[in-house]
Design a protein around this motif. Structure first.
Motif, PDB file in Angstrom:
ATOM      1  N   LYS A  47      56.274  35.864  65.761  1.00 42.61           N
ATOM      2  CA  LYS A  47      56.219  36.117  66.880  1.00 42.61           C
ATOM      3  C   LYS A  47      54.056  36.718  67.370  1.00 42.61           C
ATOM      4  O   LYS A  47      54.152  37.868  67.165  1.00 42.61           O
ATOM      5  CB  LYS A  47      57.129  37.359  67.486  1.00 42.61           C
ATOM      6  N   PRO A  48      53.842  36.039  67.548  1.00 44.16           N
ATOM      7  CA  PRO A  48      52.147  36.251  67.293  1.00 44.16           C
ATOM      8  C   PRO A  48      51.866  36.524  68.634  1.00 44.16           C
ATOM      9  O   PRO A  48      52.949  36.344  69.739  1.00 44.16           O
ATOM     10  CB  PRO A  48      51.954  35.311  67.173  1.00 44.16           C
ATOM     11  N   GLY A  49      50.787  37.339  68.784  1.00 42.65           N
ATOM     12  CA  GLY A  49      50.576  38.155  70.335  1.00 42.65           C
ATOM     13  C   GLY A  49      49.326  37.966  70.593  1.00 42.65           C
ATOM     14  O   GLY A  49      48.619  38.067  69.206  1.00 42.65           O
ATOM     15  N   LYS A  52      48.856  41.524  68.134  1.00 45.16           N
ATOM     16  CA  LYS A  52      49.549  41.448  66.568  1.00 45.16           C
ATOM     17  C   LYS A  52      47.988  40.442  65.840  1.00 45.16           C
ATOM     18  O   LYS A  52      47.549  40.591  65.081  1.00 45.16           O
ATOM     19  CB  LYS A  52      50.938  40.519  66.540  1.00 45.16           C
TER      20      LYS A  52
END
Lengths: 132, 203
Positions: A47-49, A52
């Motif tokens: 769950k990259p963002g 992050k």
């Protein structure tokens, strides 16, 4: 059964045990890594963002660009600092042992100091001491 | 899946069975690494909890990580001011899943003695999904250890599969939470309604 077979082959090929051990050792190292990779790949979705993937970890958002221009004059200052740094290191024992020194040692020390001073004079005449 | 009764019966006969889920959660529960992150006086108690006298290491949670990238647990130890709140959420967002939050002390729960202050966030649960809340001002190290044990119990009961599986195994659940911005009067928005759903007060 298997052990017997291995023993029989090893008696024929004396060095076969070495590559076998090597394969076992590499497998021992790679199996946990592969298991960890497989677990991450199949079970835990990435769950990259924006936050992050941010570079800094202090909670603040980075401002501006990290690829800024450093002036080379700073490095010249660093080098000139060395002149004073080395001078201090040698001047202290020189002062402590001053009364017991022979004339030769005294002359050698003065020559050494003059060499350092020459570097300073050179830098001064070059105009490096002025910050542009 | 094995029934608890059958498992118990087998255990009496000396046969130990387990599931992958139990094994996985057992490993996770006993290696919760907290983030080195203290906001106020509660952090002193947090430090005391990790030292020899209270020895948080007994619970596998002594490895305080200086980087959010390596931490599993955020102990919000102290007053969260409105200036600090976006940073807290951002650091939480940077932690990899699975991640948990302990709200330590009255301040982190509700603002505590500073609740009336204009610059104090009235509970970190307005922005972060708090797993365990410890009352106290500050809570003693024993209380923090109890919170870690409560969290371990929660981790041990998380599911690996199914619709109610743990958040880090569910691709549909977002990994990042809303970071509030500094507004003119208050943080904007003043709460994350997806996280903060207090029960309506009946009068």
């Amino acid at each position: 059964m298997l052990v017997e077979a291995i023993l029989m082959t090893t008696t024929d090929h004396n060095y076969l045990v070495l590559p076998m051990l090597m394969v076992a050792a590499v497998g021992f190292a790679l199996t946990p890594l592969a298991a960890a990779w497989a677990w991450a790949h199949f079970f835990s979705p990435a769950k990259p963002g924006k936050d992050k993937n941010a570079i800094y970890e202090c909670g603040l958002e980075a401002k501006g660009d990290a690829w800024i221009h450093f002036r080379s004059e700073y490095y010249l200052y660093g080098i000139i600092f060395l002149v004073f740094d080395v001078e201090t290191i040698f001047l202290l024992p020189f002062a402590v042992a001053f009364t017991g020194l022979s004339v030769g040692a005294f002359v050698a020390m003065i020559i050494f100091l003059l060499l350092l001073v020459e570097g300073l004079v050179w830098a001064w005449r070059k105009g490096i001491l002025n910050w542009h | 899946m094995i029934e608890a009764g059958l498992k118990n019966e087998l255990q009496k006969q000396g046969v130990y069975v387990t599931t992958l889920e139990d094994l996985y959660n057992w490993g996770r529960a006993n290696s919760v690494w907290p983030l080195t992150f203290g906001l106020a006086c509660c952090a002193i108690e947090m430090m005391a909890a990790s030292m020899a006298r209270f020895d948080l290491a007994r619970f596998g949670a002594e490895v305080f990580r200086p980087s959010p990238r390596q931490a599993d647990l955020m102990i919000v130890a102290g007053t969260v001011t409105k200036k600090m709140a976006p940073l807290v959420v951002r650091i939480y967002n940077q932690m990899p899943e699975p991640k948990y939050v302990i709200a330590m002390g009255a301040c982190a729960i509700s603002g505590g003695p500073f609740k009336q202050g204009y610059n104090v966030l009235k509970g970190v649960d307005r922005y972060l999904p708090v797993d365990v809340a410890i009352p106290g001002c500050p809570p003693r190290p024993e209380a923090l250890i109890h919170a870690i044990m409560t969290l371990q119990e929660k981790i041990l009961n998380q599911k690996l599969t199914g619709p109610d599986r743990a958040r880090h195994l569910n691709a549909d659940v977002p990994g990042e939470f809303l970071v509030p911005a500094y507004g003119k009067q208050d943080l904007e928005p003043s709460k994350n309604t997806e996280v903060w759903q207090p029960p309506a007060i009946q009068r």
